[in-house]
Design a protein around this motif. Structure first.
Motif, PDB file in Angstrom:
ATOM      1  N   MET A  98      -5.674   2.754  -5.769  1.00 48.62           N
ATOM      2  CA  MET A  98      -6.318   3.734  -6.223  1.00 48.62           C
ATOM      3  C   MET A  98      -6.563   4.692  -4.902  1.00 48.62           C
ATOM      4  O   MET A  98      -5.828   6.281  -4.887  1.00 48.62           O
ATOM      5  N   LYS A  99      -6.956   4.641  -3.549  1.00 48.47           N
ATOM      6  CA  LYS A  99      -7.456   4.685  -2.920  1.00 48.47           C
ATOM      7  C   LYS A  99      -5.541   5.167  -2.308  1.00 48.47           C
ATOM      8  O   LYS A  99      -5.273   6.518  -1.721  1.00 48.47           O
ATOM      9  N   GLY A 100      -4.760   4.281  -2.472  1.00 50.59           N
ATOM     10  CA  GLY A 100      -3.545   4.547  -1.377  1.00 50.59           C
ATOM     11  C   GLY A 100      -2.865   5.096  -2.648  1.00 50.59           C
ATOM     12  O   GLY A 100      -2.201   6.290  -1.899  1.00 50.59           O
ATOM     13  N   LEU A 101      -2.744   5.433  -3.588  1.00 48.81           N
ATOM     14  CA  LEU A 101      -2.684   6.275  -4.267  1.00 48.81           C
ATOM     15  C   LEU A 101      -2.770   7.932  -4.162  1.00 48.81           C
ATOM     16  O   LEU A 101      -1.645   8.578  -4.157  1.00 48.81           O
ATOM     17  N   GLN A 102      -4.011   7.564  -4.324  1.00 50.59           N
ATOM     18  CA  GLN A 102      -4.482   9.616  -4.161  1.00 50.59           C
ATOM     19  C   GLN A 102      -4.304  10.192  -2.766  1.00 50.59           C
ATOM     20  O   GLN A 102      -3.662  11.150  -2.768  1.00 50.59           O
ATOM     21  N   ARG A 103      -3.822   9.077  -1.778  1.00 51.06           N
ATOM     22  CA  ARG A 103      -3.363   9.829  -0.684  1.00 51.06           C
ATOM     23  C   ARG A 103      -2.247   9.983  -0.392  1.00 51.06           C
ATOM     24  O   ARG A 103      -1.431  10.468   0.241  1.00 51.06           O
ATOM     25  N   ALA A 163       2.330   2.089  -4.615  1.00 48.65           N
ATOM     26  CA  ALA A 163       0.548   2.128  -5.278  1.00 48.65           C
ATOM     27  C   ALA A 163       0.870   2.026  -6.994  1.00 48.65           C
ATOM     28  O   ALA A 163      -0.296   1.383  -7.734  1.00 48.65           O
ATOM     29  N   SER A 164       1.972   2.785  -7.194  1.00 48.23           N
ATOM     30  CA  SER A 164       2.101   3.071  -9.309  1.00 48.23           C
ATOM     31  C   SER A 164       2.613   0.884  -9.549  1.00 48.23           C
ATOM     32  O   SER A 164       1.880   0.521 -10.272  1.00 48.23           O
ATOM     33  N   THR A 165       2.983   0.335  -8.465  1.00 44.65           N
ATOM     34  CA  THR A 165       3.504  -0.870  -8.919  1.00 44.65           C
ATOM     35  C   THR A 165       2.788  -1.952  -8.761  1.00 44.65           C
ATOM     36  O   THR A 165       2.088  -3.134  -9.760  1.00 44.65           O
TER      37      THR A 165
END
Length: 685
Positions: free
Chosen positions: A198-203, A216-218
């Protein structure tokens, strides 16, 4: 009825429009990538040989093909390295090595990729290239992750993340967060996986980094698959799929196809599940992303098991196991372990050199202090002497001379003390050198023992673990699944027997090697008909060869030729050589077996076995008869190879005063030749 028709027509229109939008985005992405590749290739055609500009273009082409064609990426990386070596460019060579590693990693050649990274890392450190160093640390972490050493992988990912954040590389930081999320998920800690993903997706969303959003979505889709929320998993997978196709990342597009196939299988829509999984494996195989192909096979096992098509599930289970064996063979594990040992040894040597320098500096400081004190005492004595001479009258001259004599005696005493201290320091240095030599020798012995331990553990962990895993999986299916036909049960039991025979073969080979190396094998030298034994073994293997439509041709010009050898050992040697010829020959080919008197030496009788396989490379020739040798050539019928057979053959033949070697040219087959001493020879076993 009309209302239903209108609703159906509207639905078809919406689906067609959505498909058109996705198709348009894909076309635009393909056009953009095609234009970039065309531009780079056009620039390459006009760039002079062995120039810095050509080196940079080749490196850019290697990077552009990273996610679509590992073969093309590897080709351009090797060309870039060649130009960099010609120019003496450290930076060009470092990036060429990095791109070469990335292509090798995607092809599943983890030991070679680790070797390349080991060479690239010090170059980036020398250049003070933080971005290249972080990339290297990340890829070392990826190799550890594939080897299921998750703690080591997380350690390297964390080092790379620190470098990326220090240099302000947000995209690099996103990738490390996603890699850490994947490693935590593989380790079974799904809460940590969710937090990092989630942290990677937000960034990634904050900077519009599409590749990071895909990664990140995968991860998040796989997280929700684990918890059984298939609708939410599908939402993440479909978002990742759209962006992956847009940026032309075949590496993720192939993976997302079979992951979506897995979701459809959970929803009992097996037609779509098989369709999507087929598409994913096809993309991964075409792009040569070996790890993705392996994961796709595992998805097929899950789909067909859920669909109760156990025959198909069993077939894909075989494909999955064979590919996993090739990716994580004993040789690959040994090569990676050897590289780790090499790095640790070099680090130890640097520490010893630093310790020696510190000792030399300390010795110099001590000697300087002692000399300085003596000099100060001398100067002080002279000053006192001169002052006394000026102040004292002639009547005090005798007393002054006495004082000078005392001062000289003190100086002499200090010099004696200094000499003794210098001798003690020299003895201490000699003792320290002896200790260092002892440590180095002990390190070498420990390294050798560690290599032997890793070699044995690698056999147990991989050549025994995988067959045992297959036996357990098939046994569980027989016990737990209802409705299995008798034919399906018999096929599964046959596979269990084959896996057991495979483990039994490995254990027998290990016992043979151990016995030969300890000198525990006794050879009974008797007069035996060599041609008769070769003819018998050939007859025994005809049925096995016919299963692959291979024809065995036997001939002899040495009938009645008697050799002095052990009958059982000779039978085992010839059986191993013919077995290998059948194992590595393509279907429909021939194997020629001939016995004759040695044309070079009349004291020997020769048996030669020639196949029509792909041949043996020069590199493989150097380790052909080595223990646990795993060569680039693979069995053509899915057979198993322990890597011990030829090592046993060589030890047995040489123990009987014979000779064995191989003659081969790539693409033209291989000929294995065994010569044993004839009866009239003076050689004895």
């Amino acid at each position: 009825m009309p209302t239903a028709f209108v609703v159906l027509a509207l639905w078809c229109f919406v689906v067609a429009a959505a498909a058109a939008v996705v198709g348009l985005n894909s076309v635009h992405a393909e056009d953009a990538l095609a234009r970039r590749l065309d531009s780079l290739r056009s620039l390459l055609s006009t760039t002079p040989q062995n120039t810095e500009q050509r080196m940079n273009v080749l490196n850019e082409l290697a990077r552009a093909y990273q996610y679509t064609s590992s073969d093309s990426s590897l080709l351009f990386a090797e060309q870039a390295a060649h130009v960099a070596n010609a120019l003496g460019s450290t930076r060009g060579k470092a990036w060429a090595l990095y791109h070469r590693n990335y292509a090798l990693y995607n092809q599943g050649k983890y030991d070679v990729a680790m070797e390349v990274l080991t060479e690239a890392r010090p170059l980036f450190e020398q250049l003070r290239d933080s971005n290249g160093l972080a990339h290297t640390l990340n890829d070392i972490g990826n190799i550890y992750k594939r080897r299921e050493h998750y703690s080591d992988a997380l350690g390297y990912y964390n080092q790379a993340l620190v470098v990326y954040e220090r240099t302000g590389n947000v995209e690099g930081a996103v990738l490390e967060l996603c890699n850490m999320g994947a490693a935590w998920r593989m380790q079974g800690d799904y809460e940590q996986s969710l937090a990092y993903s989630m942290k990677g997706l937000q960034r990634a969303e904050a900077i519009g980094y599409k590749y990071g959003i895909v990664f990140a979505s995968t991860n998040l889709g796989q997280y929700w698959m684990y918890w059984g929320n298939y609708d939410k998993a599908m939402t993440y997978f479909q978002r990742a799929m759209a962006l992956s196709q847009e940026i032309r990342s075949d590496k993720y597009t192939g993976q997302l196809y079979y992951l979506i196939g897995g979701v459809y299988a959970k929803k009992k829509d097996f037609v779509r599940a098989i369709e999507y999984a087929n598409r994913g494996v096809e993309i991964a195989r075409t792009s040569r992303f070996a790890e993705r192909v392996k994961e796709g096979y595992q998805t097929f096992v899950e789909i067909y098991t859920a669909a109760r098509d156990f025959q198909a599930a069993l077939q894909y289970h075989h494909l999955y196991t064979n590919l996993k064996d090739s990716l994580f063979s004993v040789e690959v594990q040994d090569n990676i372990s050897a590289l780790q040992t090499k790095v640790a040894t070099e680090q130890k040597e640097r520490e010893i050199q630093l310790l020696r320098k510190e000792q030399e500096i300390q010795s110099l400081v001590r000697n300087s202090l002692v000399g300085g004190v003596a000099l100060m005492l001398l100067l002080l004595g002279v000053a006192i002497n001169r002052y006394t001479i000026k102040q004292k009258a002639a009547r005090e001259l005798r007393d002054t001379n006495a004082q000078l004599a005392d001062a000289n005696a003190e100086i002499t005493r200090q010099m004696v003390i200094q000499t003794e201290q210098a001798r003690e320091i020299e003895l201490a240095n000699t003792s320290l050198q002896d200790m260092n030599s002892t440590l180095e020798r002990q390190n070498e012995e420990l390294t050798e023992l560690n290599n032997e331990k890793n070699e044995f553990l690698g056999i147990v962990a991989h050549d025994l673990k995988n067959p045992l895993s297959g036996i357990r999986g098939l046994a569980d299916m027989i016990i737990t699944l209802d409705g299995l036909t008798e034919k399906q049960k018999q096929e599964m039991l046959a596979t269990i027997v084959q896996s057991s025979e495979r483990m039994f073969e490995l254990i027998n080979n290990l016992l043979d090697v151990n016995s030969l190396e300890r000198g525990g094998t006794h050879f009974d030298a008797t007069d035996i008909d060599f041609a008769f034994i070769v003819q018998c073994v050939t007859a025994d293997y005809r049925v096995r060869a016919e299963q692959k439509n291979i024809t065995l041709h036997y001939s002899s010009t040495a009938d009645g030729g008697i050799v002095i050898a052990d009958e059982m050992a000779t039978h085992q040697v010839i059986e191993n050589i013919i077995s290998n010829a059948v194992k590595y020959s393509p279907h429909g080919k021939n194997v020629y077996i001939h016995v004759e008197h040695s044309p070079n030496t009349p004291n020997f009788i020769r048996a030669s076995v020639r196949d029509e396989g792909e041949g043996i490379s020069e590199k493989d020739m150097q380790r052909l008869f080595g223990k646990f040798a795993r060569l680039s050539a693979q069995p053509t019928g899915g057979e198993h190879s322990t890597g011990l057979g030829l090592s046993i053959v060589k030890k047995m033949v040489e123990a009987m005063n014979g000779r064995v070697w191989c003659e081969s040219e790539v693409g033209k087959g291989a000929t294995f030749i065994v010569e044993l001493p004839a009866k009239h020879s003076s050689l004895q076993v």
